[in-house]
Design an enzyme around this catalytic site. Structure first.
Site, PDB file in Angstrom:
ATOM      1  N   HIS A  47      57.072  36.469  39.942  1.00  0.00           N
ATOM      2  CA  HIS A  47      58.192  35.923  40.711  1.00  0.00           C
ATOM      3  C   HIS A  47      58.228  34.404  40.536  1.00  0.00           C
ATOM      4  O   HIS A  47      59.273  33.803  40.247  1.00  0.00           O
ATOM      5  CB  HIS A  47      58.009  36.299  42.192  1.00  0.00           C
ATOM      6  CG  HIS A  47      59.222  36.068  43.040  1.00  0.00           C
ATOM      7  ND1 HIS A  47      59.242  36.364  44.389  1.00  0.00           N
ATOM      8  CD2 HIS A  47      60.441  35.557  42.769  1.00  0.00           C
ATOM      9  CE1 HIS A  47      60.426  36.062  44.887  1.00  0.00           C
ATOM     10  NE2 HIS A  47      61.172  35.550  43.932  1.00  0.00           N
ATOM     11  N   HIS A  80      49.859  43.848  42.925  1.00  0.00           N
ATOM     12  CA  HIS A  80      50.498  43.094  44.009  1.00  0.00           C
ATOM     13  C   HIS A  80      50.528  41.605  43.693  1.00  0.00           C
ATOM     14  O   HIS A  80      51.595  40.964  43.737  1.00  0.00           O
ATOM     15  CB  HIS A  80      49.724  43.352  45.306  1.00  0.00           C
ATOM     16  CG  HIS A  80      50.275  42.659  46.510  1.00  0.00           C
ATOM     17  ND1 HIS A  80      51.061  43.297  47.444  1.00  0.00           N
ATOM     18  CD2 HIS A  80      50.165  41.374  46.941  1.00  0.00           C
ATOM     19  CE1 HIS A  80      51.413  42.442  48.393  1.00  0.00           C
ATOM     20  NE2 HIS A  80      50.871  41.261  48.104  1.00  0.00           N
ATOM     21  N   GLU A  81      49.364  41.038  43.358  1.00  0.00           N
ATOM     22  CA  GLU A  81      49.304  39.599  43.089  1.00  0.00           C
ATOM     23  C   GLU A  81      50.070  39.244  41.818  1.00  0.00           C
ATOM     24  O   GLU A  81      50.654  38.156  41.723  1.00  0.00           O
ATOM     25  CB  GLU A  81      47.849  39.140  43.003  1.00  0.00           C
ATOM     26  CG  GLU A  81      47.017  39.391  44.253  1.00  0.00           C
ATOM     27  CD  GLU A  81      47.633  38.805  45.517  1.00  0.00           C
ATOM     28  OE1 GLU A  81      48.431  37.852  45.425  1.00  0.00           O
ATOM     29  OE2 GLU A  81      47.319  39.315  46.610  1.00  0.00           O
ATOM     30  N   HIS A 138      53.654  38.537  42.749  1.00  0.00           N
ATOM     31  CA  HIS A 138      53.848  37.166  43.210  1.00  0.00           C
ATOM     32  C   HIS A 138      53.898  36.196  42.028  1.00  0.00           C
ATOM     33  O   HIS A 138      54.761  35.317  41.949  1.00  0.00           O
ATOM     34  CB  HIS A 138      52.689  36.746  44.125  1.00  0.00           C
ATOM     35  CG  HIS A 138      52.727  37.329  45.493  1.00  0.00           C
ATOM     36  ND1 HIS A 138      53.854  37.317  46.283  1.00  0.00           N
ATOM     37  CD2 HIS A 138      51.745  37.928  46.240  1.00  0.00           C
ATOM     38  CE1 HIS A 138      53.577  37.885  47.453  1.00  0.00           C
ATOM     39  NE2 HIS A 138      52.319  38.263  47.447  1.00  0.00           N
TER      40      HIS A 138
END
Length: 607
Positions: free
Chosen positions: A404, A397-398, A401
């Site tokens: 991105h 998940h991290e 980020h």
């Protein structure tokens, strides 16, 4: 930019006990604290340079450009200083040096905001014909997106003196948030509780969730009632802070000439109210599958009746695992292989070369987040545990980020790289979807398959259904304030009770204390934020299915999404990537996935 996404008795290592290679390398920001201090003093001396442009912004394209570049130079320094101070405070939140550094920077940020308050009002005051002529200047081409967005704010921008007052009042108007935080995190005392092993543990805001996932129903029940007993003792005070928060939102919207607080919140990202309403109405259509899942929970847990505090414990106990951090990197990279070599090689190198602060230490912030500043690594905070399999998902998940941000920084100028929160959860949830797909494709263990499906169901439930319920609550209480109704404790409880009955259905027991839940959700003090979790998950579900089922074109459009940063409004960015969030179809697809997974889990549990 930063994206946040077990308090227990510690024999936790000190920061100094953690191996250097397991910590992030903040020397890439400032080699020493002394160099941060020097940069801080430099910014404090330079920000007054903005005064030279006061009253002159509309003189010429050259003057406007000089203003923008001067402000950009200040912003770059402020962002980097803030990034470092936040990361150092996250390493040890009990360190007074770290806390002081952050407080001093916050004070400087307020001073800079006051000095710069004239800039936007003077820009929007430039006559239309002159503005059009300015924008035709080649020198302003890199700033067109920013300038067009500023001009769009013209109906909601006040005079220079009014903007100065709004800047000065900002911290006072947000006092309710500080009161809520201090009351619930410091002053409230929830006592101690015996866990399933009979050991006494502190009941806190953080540990409450760990008690709710206990396999012992008596522990869950005791934790719920003891926790909300403390809130009941302070319910009128907390209700007052929530009412103050709503009134602040309404005041700000009225002061800036918006029709409503909701529309004020959506305007910046050019999100129509119909997107917010579509989310609520579409989720409402699928409440029956949610109610069916609660009944499946009751059956599997062997309970005569299901209470809300029984809805968090996993139906499938977490599979025993011992996945080292390096092995977790390998697993995540394998799952993300459909995103291509540039993505995977960059991420693998970053994670192995100190992008990530890996393990828990005394005073370290709990949970996980990704955070970056322009031109610097997208650092990740973890509290990784090898025996907690869900931490592999947290890493994926991290990493979403961080990548991105990595792509956005390389494709966009500073003024266009910072993507909005509406898009932020897409890349992170996308990665979780790819990890689930990879694990389901490669596992032959039925228990692991059931665990993964149950995990995905609970993620969809917690994000799509629960956050939409929160979004309904926020919309309703703001509308009541705007219509002149009194926001009392009884009002909040009545509105929340109706939503609880709708979303949990007739077969879940709603304890009376549950009405107080609406007073303790921190996001309600940052209104109209939670709906973005639900829309982000829906967009990620659609895009991950598109990439997994597509080819080079679908991958390229997704990578284009990562590179786009804030160069377009969110709906246009997602549409270019292949998903139209102005329509209910992506939300419906996620809800149908939920429905299919519940059916599949029921069949797995029967066998």
């Amino acid at each position: 930019m930063i994206f946040f996404d077990k308090d227990e008795p510690h024999s936790t290592p000190l920061r100094s006990d953690i191996a250097r290679e397991d910590t992030w390398d903040l020397a890439l920001l400032y080699p020493t604290d002394a160099e941060w201090e020097a940069a801080f003093e430099k910014l404090r001396a330079e920000f007054h340079n903005m005064e030279a442009f006061r009253g002159r912004v509309g003189e010429s394209p050259e003057t406007l450009l000089a203003l923008l570049e001067t402000e950009k130079a200040l912003d770059l320094q402020l962002e980097r200083l803030g990034h470092y101070s936040m990361l150092r405070a996250s390493e040890d939140s009990s360190d007074n040096v770290n806390l002081s550094r952050r407080a001093r920077l916050q004070n400087l940020w307020t001073q800079i905001g006051e000095v710069c308050a004239f800039a936007v009002p003077e820009m929007v005051a430039i006559p239309d014909q002159t503005w059009v002529a300015f924008l035709s200047a080649d020198s302003l081409a890199p700033w067109l997106n920013r300038l067009e967005r500023i001009r769009r704010m013209k109906p909601h921008t006040l005079s220079s003196s009014e903007e100065r007052l709004m800047a000065l009042a900002g911290s006072a108007l947000q006092g309710h948030s500080e009161t809520f935080s201090q009351l619930t995190n410091v002053d409230m005392k929830f006592g101690v509780l015996r866990d399933a092993k009979g050991e006494e543990r502190q009941l806190t805001q953080s540990s409450f969730s760990s008690f709710l996932i206990s396999p012992d129903a008596t522990v869950r029940k005791a934790a719920f009632h003891q926790f909300y007993s403390e809130f009941a003792d302070h319910q009128f005070t907390v209700a007052s802070t929530l009412a103050s928060s709503v009134r602040t939102d309404v005041f700000d919207a009225k002061a800036r000439n918006y029709p409503s607080a909701l529309e004020a919140s959506l305007f910046h990202d050019a999100i129509p109210v119909s997107v917010y309403d579509n989310l609520i109405s579409t989720v409402r259509e699928y409440l029956t599958p949610l109610h069916d899942y609660y009944e499946l929970r009751r059956e599997k847990l062997g309970l005569a009746e299901l209470h809300v505090y029984d809805t968090y414990v996993p139906l499938i106990s977490e599979c025993e695992s011992n996945v080292s951090f390096d092995a977790a990197i390998d697993q995540v990279i394998a799952a993300l292989a459909p995103l291509g070599s540039e993505y995977c090689d960059t991420l693998a190198t970053g994670l192995r070369q100190r992008w990530c602060d890996r393990y828990e230490s005394q005073g370290k912030r709990s949970g996980a987040f990704s955070s970056s500043s322009y031109g610097n690594p997208p650092f990740i905070l973890m509290n990784y545990k090898a025996d907690v399999f869900s931490d592999v998902y947290t890493l994926a998940h991290e990493a979403g980020h961080s990548m991105h941000t990595w792509f956005s920084q390389r494709a966009q100028t500073y003024q266009d790289y910072n993507y909005p929160i509406f898009l932020a959860e897409v890349a992170s949830t996308f990665n979780e979807n790819l990890l689930t797909h990879h694990l389901l494709e490669t596992t032959t263990d039925r228990k692991m398959r059931a665990y993964l499906i149950n995990r995905q169901i609970d993620d969809l439930r917690g994000t799509l259904f629960r956050q939409t319920m929160f979004a309904e609550f926020e919309k309703t209480i703001h509308a009541l304030e705007e219509s002149g109704e009194a926001l009392t404790l009884d009002t909040f409880k009545a509105v929340y009770q109706e939503l609880l009955e709708a979303y949990f259905g007739p077969r879940v027991v709603l304890d009376s204390e549950l009405q107080l839940e609406c007073l303790r959700i921190p996001h309600f003090y940052n209104a109209f934020y939670v709906y973005k979790y639900a829309t982000g998950l829906s967009a990620a579900t659609a895009l991950s299915a598109r990439v997994l089922g597509g080819g080079a074109a679908e991958l390229e459009s997704y990578l284009g999404f990562l590179k786009s940063g804030g160069s377009q409004y969110p709906l246009a960015t997602l549409q270019a990537a292949g998903v139209d969030m102005s329509q209910p179809a992506p939300i419906r697809a996620s809800l149908e996935l939920f429905q299919r997974r519940v059916t599949e889990l029921r069949e797995l549990l029967r066998s």
